[in-house]
Write a protein that holds these residues in place. Structure first.
Motif, PDB file in Angstrom:
ATOM      1  N   UNK A  87       6.872   5.458   3.049  1.00 60.58           N
ATOM      2  CA  UNK A  87       6.194   5.161   1.789  1.00 60.58           C
ATOM      3  C   UNK A  87       4.724   4.847   2.022  1.00 60.58           C
ATOM      4  N   UNK A  88       4.429   4.050   3.043  1.00 60.14           N
ATOM      5  CA  UNK A  88       3.033   3.685   3.324  1.00 60.14           C
ATOM      6  C   UNK A  88       2.209   4.929   3.623  1.00 60.14           C
ATOM      7  N   UNK A  89       2.771   5.858   4.394  1.00 56.99           N
ATOM      8  CA  UNK A  89       2.042   7.085   4.718  1.00 56.99           C
ATOM      9  C   UNK A  89       1.784   7.910   3.467  1.00 56.99           C
ATOM     10  N   UNK A  90       2.790   8.006   2.588  1.00 55.39           N
ATOM     11  CA  UNK A  90       2.623   8.780   1.362  1.00 55.39           C
ATOM     12  C   UNK A  90       1.543   8.159   0.478  1.00 55.39           C
ATOM     13  N   UNK A  91       1.567   6.838   0.354  1.00 54.89           N
ATOM     14  CA  UNK A  91       0.562   6.153  -0.462  1.00 54.89           C
ATOM     15  C   UNK A  91      -0.840   6.439   0.068  1.00 54.89           C
ATOM     16  N   UNK A  92      -1.024   6.294   1.380  1.00 59.09           N
ATOM     17  CA  UNK A  92      -2.344   6.510   1.971  1.00 59.09           C
ATOM     18  C   UNK A  92      -2.778   7.971   1.842  1.00 59.09           C
ATOM     19  N   UNK A  93      -1.865   8.887   2.093  1.00 59.95           N
ATOM     20  CA  UNK A  93      -2.208  10.313   2.063  1.00 59.95           C
ATOM     21  C   UNK A  93      -2.572  10.763   0.654  1.00 59.95           C
ATOM     22  N   UNK A  94      -1.778  10.350  -0.323  1.00 60.30           N
ATOM     23  CA  UNK A  94      -2.029  10.776  -1.702  1.00 60.30           C
ATOM     24  C   UNK A  94      -3.318  10.148  -2.227  1.00 60.30           C
ATOM     25  N   UNK A  95      -3.573   8.899  -1.848  1.00 60.02           N
ATOM     26  CA  UNK A  95      -4.829   8.252  -2.237  1.00 60.02           C
ATOM     27  C   UNK A  95      -6.011   9.015  -1.643  1.00 60.02           C
ATOM     28  N   UNK A  96      -5.891   9.370  -0.376  1.00 60.57           N
ATOM     29  CA  UNK A  96      -6.994  10.069   0.295  1.00 60.57           C
ATOM     30  C   UNK A  96      -7.238  11.454  -0.281  1.00 60.57           C
ATOM     31  N   UNK A  97      -6.184  12.061  -0.840  1.00 63.44           N
ATOM     32  CA  UNK A  97      -6.333  13.405  -1.412  1.00 63.44           C
ATOM     33  C   UNK A  97      -7.016  13.390  -2.766  1.00 63.44           C
ATOM     34  N   UNK A  98      -7.196  12.185  -3.331  1.00 60.67           N
ATOM     35  CA  UNK A  98      -7.877  12.071  -4.615  1.00 60.67           C
ATOM     36  C   UNK A  98      -6.976  11.899  -5.808  1.00 60.67           C
ATOM     37  N   UNK A  99      -5.653  11.775  -5.576  1.00 58.32           N
ATOM     38  CA  UNK A  99      -4.723  11.624  -6.687  1.00 58.32           C
ATOM     39  C   UNK A  99      -4.387  10.174  -7.004  1.00 58.32           C
ATOM     40  N   UNK A 100      -5.098   9.251  -6.385  1.00 52.40           N
ATOM     41  CA  UNK A 100      -5.016   7.857  -6.772  1.00 52.40           C
ATOM     42  C   UNK A 100      -3.828   7.099  -6.213  1.00 52.40           C
ATOM     43  N   UNK A 101      -3.707   5.838  -6.613  1.00 47.43           N
ATOM     44  CA  UNK A 101      -2.613   4.989  -6.152  1.00 47.43           C
ATOM     45  C   UNK A 101      -1.334   5.247  -6.950  1.00 47.43           C
ATOM     46  N   UNK A 102      -0.268   4.572  -6.587  1.00 47.26           N
ATOM     47  CA  UNK A 102       0.960   4.634  -7.370  1.00 47.26           C
ATOM     48  C   UNK A 102       0.656   4.203  -8.802  1.00 47.26           C
TER      49      UNK A 102
END
Length: 262
Positions: free
Chosen positions: A236-251
């Motif tokens: 979950x932590x990796x997904x949160x960081x990766x998606x945030x870095x891609x520009x799609x924001x936080x959960x």
């Protein structure tokens, strides 16, 4: 304002005929020959509102989705007795694994069994291994376990089958198999259950802009994603960081369905 995905266009409603999908898989299109919105599986029940130039305007029973499918992919509505509970299966010409396979069926397809012959179930499509079928009256209890059946399935935008699936299609397949009503798109799914806080629990739903994942344990999720182009587990932590870095924001939402909170 009503959602056009779920509200039939009055101008196209000229009749209300029950039918079902009569092919292993078909696209639901926004307009005839238009882009795919979702997919339907063999045995999915629909209401046909109108037909023109080889396309039928329909609404699906399982999630209320409206759109256009090819008229040739429809058949008479039958009462299903079983669903495909394996990731996928084959229908054979005879009750023999060495006989020709006629077609493949994805998990979730709804089948009418006329009789059982040894280890095979006889259907209008051919003979299907009984071990791959479950009575439609028997519901699963763990959506995360159902989602795991799709591990390795290629990512497909708007996909709803073992041959290709997207994030919301995976969540819908998992929940419907457990008897939990579920719409087809992630923005609609974000209204499921209740807001949750604290540690993640198995079968919680996590949402981002345009994306949804299913929690498998306090540290891991399963999702169909364009990053790996597959259904996979991810911390979950990796997904949160990766998606945030891609520009799609936080959960954007953390939802929990009461019947699954344990």
């Amino acid at each position: 304002m009503s959602d056009p995905r779920l509200t039939p266009d009055p101008a196209r409603v000229v009749r209300r005929d029950p039918a079902q999908i009569a092919v292993p898989l078909t696209d639901l299109c926004r307009t005839p020959e238009g882009p795919r919105d979702r997919q339907f599986l063999y045995g999915d029940a629909v209401t046909v509102f109108s037909e023109a130039d080889g396309w039928s305007y329909i609404q699906a029973e399982k999630d209320g989705y409206c759109g256009h499918i090819r008229s040739g992919d429809l058949g008479p509505l039958a009462a299903p007795t079983h669903r495909v509970s394996a990731p996928a299966t084959h229908a054979y010409a005879r009750p023999d694994i060495k006989s020709p396979d006629r077609l493949g069926l994805s998990h979730g397809s709804r089948i009418t069994v006329s009789e059982t012959l040894g280890t095979f179930a006889r259907t209008s499509l051919g003979y299907i291994p009984s071990v791959h079928l479950t009575p439609v009256t028997e519901l699963a209890a763990d959506p995360a376990a159902i989602a795991a059946l799709y591990l390795g399935t290629p990512y497909l935008w708007g996909g709803n089958s073992r041959w290709g699936i997207d994030c919301s299609g995976l969540v819908q397949a998992a929940l419907l198999t457990c008897g939990i009503p579920c719409p087809g798109d992630s923005d609609l799914q974000a209204s499921l259950g209740q807001n949750a806080t604290g540690p993640y629990r198995r079968n919680d739903l996590l949402f981002w802009k345009g994306h949804v994942a299913l929690v498998t344990d306090a540290d891991t999720l399963i999702h169909a994603n364009a990053h790996t182009m597959s259904t996979c587990y991810e911390p979950i932590v990796d997904a949160i960081d990766r998606i945030q870095a891609s520009g799609d924001g936080p959960i954007s939402a953390h939802r929990r369905i009461a019947s699954l909170s344990g």
